[in-house]
Design a protein around this motif. Structure first.
Motif, PDB file in Angstrom:
ATOM      1  N   GLU A 123       0.822  -1.214   0.000  1.00 22.21           N
ATOM      2  CA  GLU A 123       0.000   0.000   0.000  1.00 22.21           C
ATOM      3  C   GLU A 123       0.853   1.260   0.000  1.00 22.21           C
ATOM      4  OE1 GLU A 123      -2.457  -0.346   3.473  1.00 22.21           O
ATOM      5  OE2 GLU A 123      -3.621  -2.023   2.646  1.00 22.21           O
ATOM      6  N   ARG A 124       2.105   1.130   0.425  1.00 22.05           N
ATOM      7  CA  ARG A 124       2.978   2.297   0.579  1.00 22.05           C
ATOM      8  C   ARG A 124       4.188   2.304  -0.345  1.00 22.05           C
ATOM      9  NH1 ARG A 124       3.658   2.183   6.974  1.00 22.05           N
ATOM     10  NH2 ARG A 124       5.212   3.764   6.546  1.00 22.05           N
ATOM     11  N   ALA A 125       4.493   1.171  -0.967  1.00 21.96           N
ATOM     12  CA  ALA A 125       5.718   1.092  -1.767  1.00 21.96           C
ATOM     13  C   ALA A 125       5.625  -0.032  -2.790  1.00 21.96           C
ATOM     14  CB  ALA A 125       6.914   0.839  -0.848  1.00 21.96           C
ATOM     15  N   LYS A 126       6.513   0.027  -3.764  1.00 25.18           N
ATOM     16  CA  LYS A 126       6.649  -1.091  -4.699  1.00 25.18           C
ATOM     17  C   LYS A 126       7.303  -2.235  -3.925  1.00 25.18           C
ATOM     18  CE  LYS A 126       8.814  -2.623  -8.916  1.00 25.18           C
ATOM     19  NZ  LYS A 126       9.930  -2.451  -9.823  1.00 25.18           N
ATOM     20  N   ILE A 127       6.755  -3.443  -4.078  1.00 29.19           N
ATOM     21  CA  ILE A 127       7.282  -4.585  -3.326  1.00 29.19           C
ATOM     22  C   ILE A 127       7.445  -5.789  -4.247  1.00 29.19           C
ATOM     23  CG2 ILE A 127       4.971  -5.239  -2.543  1.00 29.19           C
ATOM     24  CD1 ILE A 127       6.275  -6.334   0.046  1.00 29.19           C
ATOM     25  N   VAL A 128       8.549  -6.494  -4.043  1.00 27.85           N
ATOM     26  CA  VAL A 128       8.810  -7.759  -4.723  1.00 27.85           C
ATOM     27  C   VAL A 128       8.946  -8.792  -3.612  1.00 27.85           C
ATOM     28  CG1 VAL A 128      10.394  -9.042  -6.201  1.00 27.85           C
ATOM     29  CG2 VAL A 128      10.044  -6.589  -6.597  1.00 27.85           C
ATOM     30  N   THR A 129       8.111  -9.824  -3.660  1.00 26.68           N
ATOM     31  CA  THR A 129       8.169 -10.854  -2.620  1.00 26.68           C
ATOM     32  C   THR A 129       8.508 -12.210  -3.226  1.00 26.68           C
ATOM     33  OG1 THR A 129       5.831 -11.415  -2.812  1.00 26.68           O
ATOM     34  CG2 THR A 129       6.406  -9.703  -1.222  1.00 26.68           C
ATOM     35  N   CYS A 130       9.084 -13.056  -2.401  1.00 27.74           N
ATOM     36  CA  CYS A 130       9.281 -14.449  -2.814  1.00 27.74           C
ATOM     37  C   CYS A 130       9.463 -15.306  -1.573  1.00 27.74           C
ATOM     38  CB  CYS A 130      10.473 -14.593  -3.753  1.00 27.74           C
ATOM     39  SG  CYS A 130      12.060 -14.671  -2.938  1.00 27.74           S
TER      40      CYS A 130
END
Length: 191
Positions: A123-130
């Motif tokens: 909601e606040r930033a670009k995120i890349v998860t894995c």
């Protein structure tokens, strides 16, 4: 115009933040950048929060990254990623593993591990998860989750893949090299 780039590496003691910062610093140095890597801050021996700053550019005078200055937060654990959000610059990116490690207040029952942290970060930033932990296990050891995440970071840079491979060969102990090369490749090709 900004002349330096700032990467904040956050995790919990024992997750390999120091090795990750060494790999990152060595790769940047090989590409001709002036690099400053901070000392590890935190309770690394006790499973507490650990923070490392990596700054690079044409000329870097200090390794310290203040609030709102990190171009990238590389996090090995969700809660640590969330805690680092105040340091993320506008337009910055959070790269995080989905692993959850209960901090002491959760272990003792004084607090509850927060829910939906990756969604809150998004909601606040670009995120890349894995799921770096599962990927590392598939590569041969869960201890390589940090290198999976370094692979994801590496793929987002202009640094040639060959440089990263050479740095891994000179930074990782030989008996762990093959598994770390696999982990790096899994992160590098993660979509």
């Amino acid at each position: 115009m900004k002349t330096t780039k700032n990467i904040m590496i956050v995790g919990v003691g024992g997750q390999g933040t120091l090795l990750a910062s060494r790999i990152l610093g060595n790769a940047l140095s090989r590409e001709g950048f002036d690099v400053k890597v901070s000392e590890v801050h935190g309770m690394s021996q006790r499973g507490g929060s650990v923070v490392t700053y990596v700054k690079y550019g044409e000329k870097v005078y200090s390794p310290i990254i203040g609030e709102g200055e990190a171009d990238i937060v590389l996090a090995f654990e969700q809660l640590e990623a969330y805690r680092a959000l105040p340091y993320l610059a506008e337009g910055g990116t959070v790269i995080t593993g989905t692993q959850k490690i209960d901090p002491m207040p959760v272990i003792t029952g004084a607090a509850v591990y927060p829910e939906n942290l990756c969604e809150k970060i998004a909601e606040r930033a670009k995120i890349v998860t894995c799921d770096a932990l599962s990927m590392a296990k598939e590569a041969g050891t869960i201890k390589a989750a940090n290198v999976v995440l370094i692979g994801i970071l590496a793929a987002s840079t202009d640094i040639p893949k060959e440089t990263w491979i050479e740095v891994l060969k000179t930074t990782v102990p030989p008996k762990f090299l093959d598994v770390n090369l696999k982990a790096f490749e899994m992160g590098y090709t993660h979509k």
